[in-house]
Design a protein around this motif. Structure first.
Motif, PDB file in Angstrom:
ATOM      1  N   ALA A 125       0.808  -1.210   0.000  1.00  0.00           N
ATOM      2  CA  ALA A 125       0.000   0.000   0.000  1.00  0.00           C
ATOM      3  C   ALA A 125       0.839   1.257   0.000  1.00  0.00           C
ATOM      4  O   ALA A 125       0.469   2.274  -0.590  1.00  0.00           O
ATOM      5  CB  ALA A 125      -0.932  -0.011   1.210  1.00  0.00           C
ATOM      6  N   LEU A 126       1.970   1.228   0.700  1.00  0.00           N
ATOM      7  CA  LEU A 126       2.707   2.472   0.915  1.00  0.00           C
ATOM      8  C   LEU A 126       4.189   2.360   0.572  1.00  0.00           C
ATOM      9  O   LEU A 126       4.946   3.311   0.735  1.00  0.00           O
ATOM     10  CB  LEU A 126       2.559   2.911   2.386  1.00  0.00           C
ATOM     11  CG  LEU A 126       1.115   3.103   2.866  1.00  0.00           C
ATOM     12  CD1 LEU A 126       1.063   3.182   4.378  1.00  0.00           C
ATOM     13  CD2 LEU A 126       0.497   4.343   2.244  1.00  0.00           C
ATOM     14  N   GLY A 127       4.614   1.198   0.088  1.00  0.00           N
ATOM     15  CA  GLY A 127       6.042   0.954  -0.098  1.00  0.00           C
ATOM     16  C   GLY A 127       6.665   1.682  -1.278  1.00  0.00           C
ATOM     17  O   GLY A 127       7.867   1.908  -1.302  1.00  0.00           O
ATOM     18  N   ASN A 128       5.860   2.030  -2.286  1.00  0.00           N
ATOM     19  CA  ASN A 128       6.428   2.709  -3.448  1.00  0.00           C
ATOM     20  C   ASN A 128       5.392   3.645  -4.051  1.00  0.00           C
ATOM     21  O   ASN A 128       4.250   3.699  -3.600  1.00  0.00           O
ATOM     22  CB  ASN A 128       6.880   1.678  -4.489  1.00  0.00           C
ATOM     23  CG  ASN A 128       5.770   0.684  -4.775  1.00  0.00           C
ATOM     24  OD1 ASN A 128       4.608   1.077  -4.864  1.00  0.00           O
ATOM     25  ND2 ASN A 128       6.109  -0.594  -4.878  1.00  0.00           N
ATOM     26  N   VAL A 129       5.830   4.389  -5.077  1.00  0.00           N
ATOM     27  CA  VAL A 129       4.941   5.390  -5.677  1.00  0.00           C
ATOM     28  C   VAL A 129       3.669   4.732  -6.186  1.00  0.00           C
ATOM     29  O   VAL A 129       2.564   5.235  -5.977  1.00  0.00           O
ATOM     30  CB  VAL A 129       5.661   6.118  -6.840  1.00  0.00           C
ATOM     31  CG1 VAL A 129       4.707   7.090  -7.518  1.00  0.00           C
ATOM     32  CG2 VAL A 129       6.883   6.840  -6.311  1.00  0.00           C
ATOM     33  N   SER A 130       3.810   3.603  -6.838  1.00  0.00           N
ATOM     34  CA  SER A 130       2.635   2.930  -7.385  1.00  0.00           C
ATOM     35  C   SER A 130       1.632   2.597  -6.282  1.00  0.00           C
ATOM     36  O   SER A 130       0.435   2.853  -6.411  1.00  0.00           O
ATOM     37  CB  SER A 130       3.091   1.660  -8.122  1.00  0.00           C
ATOM     38  OG  SER A 130       2.105   0.675  -8.041  1.00  0.00           O
ATOM     39  N   GLY A 131       2.136   2.049  -5.175  1.00  0.00           N
ATOM     40  CA  GLY A 131       1.257   1.703  -4.068  1.00  0.00           C
ATOM     41  C   GLY A 131       0.562   2.930  -3.496  1.00  0.00           C
ATOM     42  O   GLY A 131      -0.649   2.937  -3.267  1.00  0.00           O
ATOM     43  N   ILE A 132       1.351   3.979  -3.280  1.00  0.00           N
ATOM     44  CA  ILE A 132       0.778   5.184  -2.672  1.00  0.00           C
ATOM     45  C   ILE A 132      -0.294   5.793  -3.567  1.00  0.00           C
ATOM     46  O   ILE A 132      -1.369   6.162  -3.103  1.00  0.00           O
ATOM     47  CB  ILE A 132       1.895   6.214  -2.376  1.00  0.00           C
ATOM     48  CG1 ILE A 132       2.790   5.674  -1.260  1.00  0.00           C
ATOM     49  CG2 ILE A 132       1.301   7.554  -1.971  1.00  0.00           C
ATOM     50  CD1 ILE A 132       4.036   6.502  -1.017  1.00  0.00           C
ATOM     51  N   LEU A 136      -5.607  -0.100   3.099  1.00  0.00           N
ATOM     52  CA  LEU A 136      -5.985  -1.474   3.436  1.00  0.00           C
ATOM     53  C   LEU A 136      -6.464  -2.220   2.200  1.00  0.00           C
ATOM     54  O   LEU A 136      -6.103  -3.378   1.975  1.00  0.00           O
ATOM     55  CB  LEU A 136      -7.102  -1.465   4.478  1.00  0.00           C
ATOM     56  CG  LEU A 136      -6.711  -1.472   5.945  1.00  0.00           C
ATOM     57  CD1 LEU A 136      -7.941  -1.425   6.816  1.00  0.00           C
ATOM     58  CD2 LEU A 136      -5.894  -2.719   6.264  1.00  0.00           C
ATOM     59  N   LEU A 137      -7.267  -1.536   1.391  1.00  0.00           N
ATOM     60  CA  LEU A 137      -7.808  -2.179   0.191  1.00  0.00           C
ATOM     61  C   LEU A 137      -6.682  -2.542  -0.773  1.00  0.00           C
ATOM     62  O   LEU A 137      -6.630  -3.642  -1.324  1.00  0.00           O
ATOM     63  CB  LEU A 137      -8.814  -1.254  -0.514  1.00  0.00           C
ATOM     64  CG  LEU A 137     -10.118  -0.965   0.240  1.00  0.00           C
ATOM     65  CD1 LEU A 137     -10.976   0.018  -0.540  1.00  0.00           C
ATOM     66  CD2 LEU A 137     -10.883  -2.249   0.492  1.00  0.00           C
ATOM     67  N   VAL A 138      -5.746  -1.589  -0.976  1.00  0.00           N
ATOM     68  CA  VAL A 138      -4.650  -1.825  -1.906  1.00  0.00           C
ATOM     69  C   VAL A 138      -3.697  -2.881  -1.350  1.00  0.00           C
ATOM     70  O   VAL A 138      -3.318  -3.839  -2.043  1.00  0.00           O
ATOM     71  CB  VAL A 138      -3.893  -0.506  -2.195  1.00  0.00           C
ATOM     72  CG1 VAL A 138      -2.667  -0.776  -3.052  1.00  0.00           C
ATOM     73  CG2 VAL A 138      -4.821   0.487  -2.878  1.00  0.00           C
TER      74      VAL A 138
END
Lengths: 360, 498
Positions: free
Chosen positions: A53-60, A312-314
């Motif tokens: 969810a938050l580890g990289n640009v795509s996730g964010i 959470l969803l991602v």
């Protein structure tokens, strides 16, 4: 009031703010037990969730893209709850908002963009307003329970969409190709929302949602309309005596709530899909309720809350892929969080009531 | 009870209180709301635990952890709100929760026989086969007494037993209580009605803010003495009512009927007039249409016939909001439910009717500077004790919430005021203040309808008194020409012989 009571008061506020955090922690602990039962190391699973969810640009960006409709729906839910009504009809309102916005944009695609874009949003908003206003009116006039009516109206909206996407609104290209996948034609580019990060789905609807969150805060706490919505929601009897037309405000709360859900639908097709497709509501109508509750039904609290639920969803998808956990576990996790938030809220309320009773 | 200490979060409810009761005496426990009298008794009855101190029974230290312990030791309690199952008979209620003498089989006939015996001994006049819901309030109270006696109570705690009774019923109760003490029972009588306490008690213990103020023999004490002990200063018991020239009729009800909450006709052809500068008191046992009367005048309940006039205008069809704009003010009976939004701040509650009007809002935007200024002023003028105007209303005491409502309603300079139970549950200081305010309003020419279950209050403030019984006005009498006895008969639905 004596000094110790004032301390008690501030103390309550601090615990009040810490509670959602504790609720999440509690839910994660129970979720860890579920993971253990599935034979998965909870730490690896949670790490995957977090990184996804938050580890990289795509996730964010994915997180924020999902957070956008959650926030818009959450704002609608805040208004309804503050007005003392419960709107479970977010799904239907999103669907009809998206359908109306798409139909409008396709139908008037030759109009200039500066006009078409806001009007497309408006079309979605109005559709939601009507779809939310109807159960509000039914409640105010005939005492129909709005929880039941909104749930039922979700089904109606869903079938309306099914009909439109297979008939009048079906993409001519699909007919030509003979594939008949139920989706509309692409929306004119003029109504596409600006992508904020290139090659991602993250769009300017997020900015709009945050601005509207502040606007809703102002509406609820700085205007006479919001004052009345809250008064009616908290105590209809006292409001009636004070001369507030209670039933009109019940309708208004539901209609405004529906309007925000309808806008969420419009923004979702304008920002992400660029056409009306099946399943675009993605359960936001329900997750948005969770986000609003998690944000303590405060429009500004809904901002971080929807971001957390978006993540959470991602993260759930990523967790499913990397550690082979069913992503439905995240639905369970969401449910646990709601359970913990609501339970802690009840606990605080009962404690304060008990304290008052004992003091007489 | 020696040195009893009980703390609630932030409050010392009982501060080293000593209390003793002798065999065969009535010992009154007197104090304002929150003085700790109920807390002390709940400790004795095992509902609360105490942190310090000991309880001795017949010289032996005892530990009372639950009401069951208390009952086994012969302690009974009669709560303010009766603990009876409406749909069961008296016998069934008494037997409830007790083991049957026939093991698994019911022994209701034996219970009924014992009830008759007790009823006879103390002249309680209770029919064991009656269904509880058919009984009047006074009878239900006697059922509660029987319940306690049946369980072998030698010491009986009565929590404000007279609050719901007519004066005659109070007399009856006192006769019963005296017979019980002659029989060796000990009674603890919790009350804040001074004349009743003086009438029935042998000794009186006064509590104030959790502290013991003293235990005195009732003999030789006056109401003023007791009030001083309770409040800590001299209290004005008589209200100063200066004569006021009465003006034209400000509030007129003509043959008004209305349905009650249950859908039955609860107001039956009520006609009355209140003039400028007049207080019309409404006396009656609660549930005889007083609430409906107030709501009809406030515009919260529709009339089925008749009409309401305010200041010469027919307002029968007007909604509550319109009436308040034309000079009507209302202090509702259920102040937490109808009077304020508990979760709102003090200042938000003070603008409940006027928030859409300048200077409190411009367009749709609330003007917080003016709201704050107005709130500060009202809080100061009406002596509302609150840490600030942003404090949530629910954290204020009952008396202060009532002052807040009073401030909001009287600030409109009303021509017509309906005050329903304006001092119920408030302390003596607030009561004095609220009474004074109502009398001040009278002098400025407001027509006031005062609804109260407290006959003393009605007698102290009213110019005329209307007595309600079963939705009708039995009679309207001048204060100078009536007595508590006459009113009591009217309240019971009986026309006294003149």
């Amino acid at each position: 009031m004596a000094a110790h009571e004032r301390t008690q008061f501030t103390l309550d506020r601090i615990t009040g703010a810490a509670l959602p955090v504790l609720a999440v922690a509690g839910a994660l602990v129970v979720g860890a037990l579920l993971l253990l039962m599935l034979g998965v190391n909870p730490f690896t699973a949670y790490a995957a969730l977090f990184n996804g969810a938050l580890g990289n640009v795509s996730g964010i960006t994915q997180t924020l893209t999902k957070a956008t409709p959650l926030l818009l729906v959450g704002l609608g839910i805040c208004i309804a709850f503050r007005g003392g009504v419960i709107n479970i009809g977010g799904e239907g309102q999103i669907i009809l908002g998206a359908v109306s916005a798409s139909a409008f944009a396709i139908g008037f695609s030759h109009w200039p963009g500066w006009l078409l874009l806001p009007l497309t949003m408006l079309a979605g908003t109005l559709a939601g307003l009507v779809w939310g206003g109807i159960p509000g009116w039914l409640k105010a006039r005939m005492g129909v329970n709005e929880i039941l009516s909104t749930v039922m109206m979700n089904q109606i909206a869903l079938q309306v969409m099914n009909f439109l996407l297979r008939g009048p609104m079906l993409d001519p290209a699909q007919i030509a190709a003979g594939t008949n996948i139920p989706q509309s034609a692409a929306l004119p580019e003029a109504v596409w929302l600006t992508r904020l990060v290139p090659r991602t789905l993250f769009h300017s609807g997020a900015i709009l949602a945050v601005i509207l969150a502040v606007a809703v805060y102002f509406l609820l706490w700085r205007t006479t309309i919001g004052y009345r919505i809250r008064a009616v929601g908290l105590n209809a009897a006292a409001s009636r005596y004070a001369g507030i037309p209670v039933s009109r405000y019940v309708v208004l709360s539901m209609a405004l709530s529906g309007a925000f859900c309808g806008l969420a639908g419009a923004v979702e097709v304008m920002g992400v899909h660029h056409r009306m497709i099946e399943g675009m509501s993605g359960g936001y109508g329900f997750s948005g309720i969770v986000a609003a509750l998690f944000g303590k039904l405060h429009p500004l609290g809904a901002i971080p809350a929807s971001a957390i639920f978006g993540s959470l969803l991602v993260g759930a998808d990523k967790m499913q892929r990397s550690v082979q956990v069913p992503s439905s576990l995240v639905v369970a996790l969401q449910g646990l969080i709601v359970l913990f938030v609501v339970a802690s809220d009840l606990y605080v309320r009962r404690r304060s009531r008990r304290r008052m009773e004992e003091r007489e | 009870m020696r040195g009893i200490v009980k703390r609630f979060p932030g409050v010392l409810a009982c501060d080293a209180v000593d209390f003793d009761i002798r065999r065969g005496e009535v010992h009154a426990l007197l104090g304002e709301n929150g003085a700790g009298k109920s807390t002390l008794m709940k400790i004795l009855y095992g509902l609360y635990s105490h942190e310090e101190g000991t309880i001795l029974l017949n010289g032996e230290p005892v530990s009372i952890r639950t009401p069951t312990d208390a009952i086994e030791l012969g302690i009974g309690m009669i709560h303010q709100h009766f603990m009876l199952v409406d749909t069961l008979t008296v016998t069934e209620n008494v037997a409830l929760g007790l083991p049957s003498s026939r093991g698994p089989l019911l022994d209701l006939d034996r219970v009924a026989a014992r009830i008759r015996e007790l009823s006879e001994t103390y002249r309680l006049d209770v029919n064991p086969d009656a269904l509880v819901w058919t009984l009047a309030v006074g009878e239900r109270q006697r059922v509660e007494i029987i319940k306690a006696l049946y369980r072998g109570a030698a010491l009986l705690i009565l929590d404000e037993p007279t609050a719901v009774l007519t004066p005659q019923e109070v007399d009856d109760l006192f006769h019963i209580l005296r017979r019980m003490t002659q029989d060796g029972h000990s009674l603890i009588f919790i009350s804040h009605k001074l004349h009743e306490v003086l009438n029935i008690s042998d000794r009186i213990t006064v509590l104030r803010e959790g502290k013991l103020m003293g235990t005195v023999p009732a003999q030789g004490m006056s109401r003023a003495d007791l009030a001083r002990m309770m409040v800590g200063r001299d209290v004005l018991l008589e209200r100063n009512r200066s004569p006021v020239a009465q003006g034209s009729a400000r509030l007129v009800l003509e043959n008004v009927s209305a349905l009650g909450v249950t859908g039955h006709e609860s107001l039956r052809g009520v006609s009355l007039q209140i003039h400028a500068g007049e207080i019309l008191g409404v006396a009656g046992v609660s549930g005889n249409g007083q609430r409906e009367l107030a709501e009809v005048i406030a515009g919260l309940r529709a009339v089925t016939s008749g009409w309401v006039e305010m200041d010469g205008l027919d307002v029968t069809g007007q909604a509550a909001g319109e009436r308040t704009q034309t000079g009507f003010a209302y202090i509702p009976e259920e102040r937490m439910h109808d009077g304020v939004v508990r979760e709102f701040s003090v200042s938000e509650n003070l603008i409940l009717q006027d928030h859409t009007r300048p200077p409190y809002s411009k367009g749709i935007f609330l003007d917080f500077a003016h709201i704050a200024q107005h709130s500060q002023e009202l809080v100061r003028n009406f002596r509302v004790k609150t840490p600030g105007i942003e404090t949530p209303t629910k954290s204020l005491s009952g008396g202060n919430i009532q002052k807040l409502i009073l401030a909001r309603e009287l600030a409109r300079l009303p021509k017509v005021l309906v005050a329903a139970q304006p001092t119920r549950g408030v302390d003596i200081g607030a009561m004095e203040y609220i009474h004074q305010r109502l009398l001040d309003q009278r002098e400025t020419g407001t027509a006031t309808l005062l609804i109260s279950e407290d006959l003393d209050e009605v007698l102290a403030l009213s110019d005329r008194i209307a007595v309600m019984y079963e939705g009708r006005v039995m009679d309207i009498v001048k204060r100078e020409e009536t007595s508590a006895e006459e009113l009591g008969l009217l309240m019971a639905g009986v026309y006294p012989e003149r």
